[in-house]
Design a protein around this motif. Structure first.
Motif, PDB file in Angstrom:
ATOM      1  N   THR A 137       8.704 -19.567  43.276  1.00  0.00           N
ATOM      2  CA  THR A 137       8.739 -19.070  44.642  1.00  0.00           C
ATOM      3  C   THR A 137       8.850 -17.555  44.607  1.00  0.00           C
ATOM      4  OG1 THR A 137      11.160 -19.165  44.750  1.00  0.00           O
ATOM      5  CG2 THR A 137       9.952 -21.167  45.358  1.00  0.00           C
ATOM      6  N   ASN A 138       8.655 -16.909  45.756  1.00  0.00           N
ATOM      7  CA  ASN A 138       8.822 -15.452  45.830  1.00  0.00           C
ATOM      8  C   ASN A 138      10.251 -15.043  45.504  1.00  0.00           C
ATOM      9  OD1 ASN A 138       6.173 -14.850  46.480  1.00  0.00           O
ATOM     10  ND2 ASN A 138       6.515 -14.950  48.694  1.00  0.00           N
ATOM     11  N   THR A 139      11.200 -15.898  45.849  1.00  0.00           N
ATOM     12  CA  THR A 139      12.603 -15.598  45.531  1.00  0.00           C
ATOM     13  C   THR A 139      12.813 -15.567  44.029  1.00  0.00           C
ATOM     14  OG1 THR A 139      13.326 -16.663  47.583  1.00  0.00           O
ATOM     15  CG2 THR A 139      14.993 -16.326  45.868  1.00  0.00           C
ATOM     16  N   ASP A 140      12.222 -16.519  43.314  1.00  0.00           N
ATOM     17  CA  ASP A 140      12.312 -16.521  41.850  1.00  0.00           C
ATOM     18  C   ASP A 140      11.772 -15.217  41.279  1.00  0.00           C
ATOM     19  OD1 ASP A 140      13.306 -19.059  41.954  1.00  0.00           O
ATOM     20  OD2 ASP A 140      11.475 -20.063  41.290  1.00  0.00           O
ATOM     21  N   SER A 167      -2.358  -2.590  39.664  1.00  0.00           N
ATOM     22  CA  SER A 167      -2.511  -1.341  40.420  1.00  0.00           C
ATOM     23  C   SER A 167      -1.980  -1.496  41.840  1.00  0.00           C
ATOM     24  CB  SER A 167      -3.980  -0.918  40.452  1.00  0.00           C
ATOM     25  OG  SER A 167      -4.452  -0.629  39.145  1.00  0.00           O
ATOM     26  N   ALA A 168      -2.276  -2.628  42.459  1.00  0.00           N
ATOM     27  CA  ALA A 168      -1.758  -2.890  43.808  1.00  0.00           C
ATOM     28  C   ALA A 168      -0.233  -2.934  43.800  1.00  0.00           C
ATOM     29  CB  ALA A 168      -2.320  -4.208  44.335  1.00  0.00           C
ATOM     30  N   GLY A 169       0.326  -3.586  42.787  1.00  0.00           N
ATOM     31  CA  GLY A 169       1.781  -3.646  42.665  1.00  0.00           C
ATOM     32  C   GLY A 169       2.394  -2.271  42.484  1.00  0.00           C
ATOM     33  N   GLU A 170       1.749  -1.415  41.712  1.00  0.00           N
ATOM     34  CA  GLU A 170       2.276  -0.075  41.454  1.00  0.00           C
ATOM     35  C   GLU A 170       2.275   0.788  42.705  1.00  0.00           C
ATOM     36  OE1 GLU A 170       3.892   1.404  39.274  1.00  0.00           O
ATOM     37  OE2 GLU A 170       3.798  -0.014  37.625  1.00  0.00           O
ATOM     38  N   SER A 189      11.115 -15.097  31.024  1.00  0.00           N
ATOM     39  CA  SER A 189      12.107 -16.130  30.715  1.00  0.00           C
ATOM     40  C   SER A 189      12.977 -16.422  31.936  1.00  0.00           C
ATOM     41  CB  SER A 189      12.974 -15.719  29.522  1.00  0.00           C
ATOM     42  OG  SER A 189      13.621 -14.479  29.769  1.00  0.00           O
ATOM     43  N   GLY A 190      13.242 -15.369  32.744  1.00  0.00           N
ATOM     44  CA  GLY A 190      14.009 -15.563  33.971  1.00  0.00           C
ATOM     45  C   GLY A 190      13.275 -16.436  34.969  1.00  0.00           C
ATOM     46  N   ARG A 191      11.966 -16.214  35.098  1.00  0.00           N
ATOM     47  CA  ARG A 191      11.159 -17.061  35.979  1.00  0.00           C
ATOM     48  C   ARG A 191      11.211 -18.515  35.528  1.00  0.00           C
ATOM     49  NH1 ARG A 191       5.247 -15.047  36.004  1.00  0.00           N
ATOM     50  NH2 ARG A 191       5.017 -16.840  37.399  1.00  0.00           N
ATOM     51  N   ARG A 192      11.094 -18.705  34.228  1.00  0.00           N
ATOM     52  CA  ARG A 192      11.088 -20.080  33.712  1.00  0.00           C
ATOM     53  C   ARG A 192      12.447 -20.742  33.929  1.00  0.00           C
ATOM     54  NH1 ARG A 192       8.555 -22.376  28.135  1.00  0.00           N
ATOM     55  NH2 ARG A 192       9.371 -24.474  28.319  1.00  0.00           N
ATOM     56  N   ALA A 204       9.263  -5.789  44.463  1.00  0.00           N
ATOM     57  CA  ALA A 204       8.039  -5.558  45.235  1.00  0.00           C
ATOM     58  C   ALA A 204       6.815  -5.542  44.325  1.00  0.00           C
ATOM     59  CB  ALA A 204       8.144  -4.235  45.993  1.00  0.00           C
ATOM     60  N   PHE A 205       6.972  -4.942  43.130  1.00  0.00           N
ATOM     61  CA  PHE A 205       5.838  -4.890  42.201  1.00  0.00           C
ATOM     62  C   PHE A 205       5.408  -6.297  41.786  1.00  0.00           C
ATOM     63  CE2 PHE A 205       4.340  -5.228  37.825  1.00  0.00           C
ATOM     64  CZ  PHE A 205       3.203  -4.425  37.872  1.00  0.00           C
ATOM     65  N   PHE A 206       6.357  -7.090  41.308  1.00  0.00           N
ATOM     66  CA  PHE A 206       5.999  -8.413  40.797  1.00  0.00           C
ATOM     67  C   PHE A 206       5.511  -9.350  41.908  1.00  0.00           C
ATOM     68  CE2 PHE A 206       8.647  -7.235  37.059  1.00  0.00           C
ATOM     69  CZ  PHE A 206       7.662  -7.427  36.102  1.00  0.00           C
ATOM     70  N   THR A 207       6.093  -9.231  43.103  1.00  0.00           N
ATOM     71  CA  THR A 207       5.623 -10.049  44.217  1.00  0.00           C
ATOM     72  C   THR A 207       4.177  -9.704  44.557  1.00  0.00           C
ATOM     73  OG1 THR A 207       7.865 -10.186  45.135  1.00  0.00           O
ATOM     74  CG2 THR A 207       6.036 -10.713  46.616  1.00  0.00           C
ATOM     75  N   THR A 208       3.882  -8.396  44.625  1.00  0.00           N
ATOM     76  CA  THR A 208       2.515  -7.958  44.915  1.00  0.00           C
ATOM     77  C   THR A 208       1.574  -8.322  43.777  1.00  0.00           C
ATOM     78  OG1 THR A 208       3.416  -6.087  46.166  1.00  0.00           O
ATOM     79  CG2 THR A 208       1.089  -5.977  45.572  1.00  0.00           C
ATOM     80  N   TYR A 209       2.046  -8.108  42.537  1.00  0.00           N
ATOM     81  CA  TYR A 209       1.214  -8.401  41.361  1.00  0.00           C
ATOM     82  C   TYR A 209       0.843  -9.879  41.291  1.00  0.00           C
ATOM     83  CZ  TYR A 209      -0.007  -9.105  36.428  1.00  0.00           C
ATOM     84  OH  TYR A 209      -0.639  -9.471  35.261  1.00  0.00           O
ATOM     85  N   GLU A 210       1.840 -10.752  41.396  1.00  0.00           N
ATOM     86  CA  GLU A 210       1.581 -12.184  41.302  1.00  0.00           C
ATOM     87  C   GLU A 210       0.732 -12.678  42.481  1.00  0.00           C
ATOM     88  OE1 GLU A 210       2.204 -13.914  38.759  1.00  0.00           O
ATOM     89  OE2 GLU A 210       3.712 -12.753  37.672  1.00  0.00           O
ATOM     90  N   GLY A 211       1.004 -12.144  43.686  1.00  0.00           N
ATOM     91  CA  GLY A 211       0.238 -12.556  44.855  1.00  0.00           C
ATOM     92  C   GLY A 211      -1.221 -12.130  44.763  1.00  0.00           C
ATOM     93  N   THR A 212      -1.441 -10.866  44.355  1.00  0.00           N
ATOM     94  CA  THR A 212      -2.811 -10.364  44.215  1.00  0.00           C
ATOM     95  C   THR A 212      -3.547 -11.103  43.105  1.00  0.00           C
ATOM     96  OG1 THR A 212      -2.049  -8.170  44.925  1.00  0.00           O
ATOM     97  CG2 THR A 212      -4.218  -8.295  43.889  1.00  0.00           C
TER      98      THR A 212
END
Length: 334
Positions: free
Chosen positions: A6-9, A105-108, A321-324, A77-85
């Motif tokens: 999830t986005n929270t993860d 690049s979008a995440g950055e 590892s945190g996501r997992r 914000a970076f990882f949410t944007t990165y994973e979503g894109t």
């Protein structure tokens, strides 16, 4: 390898990874900033021997508070944007490396907007010097350095002067790092499966991710060092009210002349560097090349490669590892 997160993860994993990296790798970043400063020789070397003095290693955690406060939301914000894109582009016909470059690049671009004020404040705090007899000179964590750095700024808008420079450094860096990282990680996992040694454990995920990210990050870091030097100069000059005047300037003139150097030329060089906060990155880069040569553009490159290898490895290793771990906890609870 994919996770059902999830986005929270993603936010929690990214924030925890950023916090861990900031604490462990920050001292190397402080030393790198000081090496790239236009005042490096005057502040951190011995006038008679040109050897590095102890002041280079004082207050290595100066300015870390502002970075921790900003890095946690900017990383999320970076990882949410990165994973979503990456998820959206994954349904197109774009080549995988292009997808990873565009997503990073979008995440950055989103992350840099949040991080820029803290990065500007951090680098100016890293350059705050203390007298050897000052009580603050031996402190590992010196909150006063951040306050002193903040007082140099006359307007909040000055804290965003380095946005273009920060994005200009991070965009090519991540565009190079993430495709290399994803390719290495996939290749290592595939190799371990072919050899029959893959365990699928969280620790294997963390180790493979750390090795892949560290290797890719170090290569990208060394290549983008000239952009990083320009970014450092622009951010250090954002607080243009910090130029020495009166007795302070006379003291600096005497110190420079005692070293047998041209005081007028040195001060003019420092003033030109100070104007870099308003000058474009290309103009700052040309000035560095003119006065210091190619070596000046790559100053701190080896240290940047080292701390990026450690930081990227730890950062993405903890993140994956945190996501997992968070996914596993959520699945068990459901």
């Amino acid at each position: 390898m994919s996770f059902n997160n999830t986005n929270t993860d993603i936010l929690i994993a990214g924030a925890f990874a950023a916090f861990a990296v900031d604490l462990l790798v920050y001292p190397l970043d402080t030393i790198k900033t000081r090496l790239q400063s236009p005042n490096y020789k005057r502040l951190y070397t011995n006038p008679s021997t040109s050897a590095v003095n102890r002041s280079l290693f004082r207050g290595l955690y100066q300015g870390i508070g502002s970075v921790i406060l900003a890095t946690i939301p900017s990383s999320g914000a970076f990882f949410t944007t990165y994973e979503g894109t990456k998820s959206i582009l994954g349904h197109t016909s774009l080549p995988t490396p292009i997808t990873h470059s565009v997503a990073s690049s979008a995440g950055e671009l989103v992350s840099c907007f949040i991080l820029t004020p803290a990065e500007v404040l951090k680098q100016n705090a890293q350059m705050v010097s203390h007298s050897p007899r000052s009580p603050s000179s031996n402190k590992i964590f010196d909150g006063n350095a951040t306050i002193r750095a903040l007082r140099k700024f006359n307007s909040p808008t000055q804290l965003w002067r380095g946005y273009t420079a920060l994005a200009g450094r991070n965009l090519p860096f991540t565009a190079m790092q993430f495709p290399m990282f994803e390719h290495l990680r996939t290749s290592i996992h595939a190799y371990r499966k072919r050899r029959g040694v893959a365990t699928g454990s969280m620790w294997e995920t963390a180790l493979v991710t750390a090795i892949s990210a560290g290797s890719a990050g170090s290569v990208a870091a060394v290549i983008t060092t000239p952009i990083d030097v320009v970014k450092t100069r622009i951010m250090l000059s954002a607080a243009d009210s910090d130029q020495p005047r009166g007795e302070a300037q006379q003291k600096i003139v005497k110190e420079i002349e005692a070293q047998g150097r041209d005081a007028k030329a040195e001060i003019e060089k420092a003033q030109q560097a100070a104007r870099g906060g308003r000058a474009g990155g290309l103009a700052v880069g040309r000035e560095i090349l003119r006065t210091e040569g190619v070596k000046g553009l790559f100053r701190g490159g080896a240290l940047r490669g080292l701390w990026t290898a450690l930081g990227s490895g730890l950062y993405l290793g903890v993140y994956e590892s945190g996501r997992r771990y968070l996914e596993g906890r959520r699945v068990e609870a459901s």
